[in-house]
Design a protein around this motif. Structure first.
Motif, PDB file in Angstrom:
ATOM      1  N   ARG A  14       0.873  -1.169   0.000  1.00  0.00           N
ATOM      2  CA  ARG A  14       0.000   0.000   0.000  1.00  0.00           C
ATOM      3  C   ARG A  14       0.912   1.221   0.000  1.00  0.00           C
ATOM      4  N   TRP A  15       1.048   1.794  -1.118  1.00  0.00           N
ATOM      5  CA  TRP A  15       1.864   2.992  -1.227  1.00  0.00           C
ATOM      6  C   TRP A  15       1.251   3.860  -2.291  1.00  0.00           C
ATOM      7  N   ASN A  39       1.625   6.070   1.281  1.00  0.00           N
ATOM      8  CA  ASN A  39       0.987   6.120   2.583  1.00  0.00           C
ATOM      9  C   ASN A  39       0.922   7.583   3.014  1.00  0.00           C
ATOM     10  N   SER A  95      -0.659   8.965   5.243  1.00  0.00           N
ATOM     11  CA  SER A  95      -0.810   9.218   6.680  1.00  0.00           C
ATOM     12  C   SER A  95       0.489   9.735   7.313  1.00  0.00           C
TER      13      SER A  95
END
Length: 191
Positions: free
Chosen positions: A81-82, A84, A86
């Motif tokens: 998952r990139w 990111n 956050s």
């Protein structure tokens, strides 16, 4: 070695040792409980994982417990998952924090690309880089059902599995849980 030396100095009445979990330097049936550190069993390959389970089984007394946690293949934490985004939470408009967050984001991208060639999916077991560590840690991911099968193969009975919130995983949950990891309590058979 330095950590063991410090521990021995601080706690001289305890026995601290450094060793490979795949080849434990303890007598058979010595312990009532074996605890493996947080997802540490995922840091070895599949044969190493099986060797750890056999060694823990060997050093446990009948009725002894093996407690550990493992990264859940079904949780899909192993799928990259990139980016990111956050990493920018809490940075605000502070230049130093923004620069640090941008460097962390870019480092994660570079690590993800480097780890792509190492990623393997074997069905109930996979190898991949862990997003939680900016893709810098390559580790095993195993389904709860596969872990249960491996433990049974090593001579254990799975007493319970729990998600990170402490909820017990039923046999159905062990097949379908999407929790990022799971905790395991396994017992060595008494006879």
């Amino acid at each position: 070695p330095a950590m063991v030396a410090i521990a021995r100095t601080r706690f001289p009445d305890f026995d601290f040792r450094e060793m490979d979990a795949r080849c434990l330097d303890f007598n058979d049936a010595r312990f009532a409980l074996a605890l493996f550190s947080y997802n540490g069993i995922d840091a070895v390959d599949l044969e190493g994982r099986r060797a750890i389970m056999r060694e823990v089984h060997r050093v446990l007394r009948p009725g002894g417990y093996f407690v550990f946690s493992a990264l859940n293949l079904n949780g899909r934490e192993w799928l990259p998952r990139w980016p990111n985004w956050s990493v920018y939470q809490g940075a605000g408009l502070r230049p130093l924090r923004l620069l640090r967050a941008t460097a962390k984001l870019l480092l994660g991208g570079v690590n993800r690309l480097r780890g792509t060639r190492l990623r393997r999916d074997y069905g109930e077991v996979a190898v991949g880089s862990l997003a939680a560590h900016d893709f810098s840690l390559v580790t095993m991911f195993t389904s709860p059902l596969e872990t249960q099968r491996q433990l049974q193969e090593a001579g254990f009975r799975v007493e319970a599995m729990f998600d990170p919130d402490g909820r017990a995983l039923s046999p159905e949950d062990r097949r379908d849980t999407k929790a990022p990891w799971y905790n395991v309590v396994a017992e060595k058979a008494t006879a």
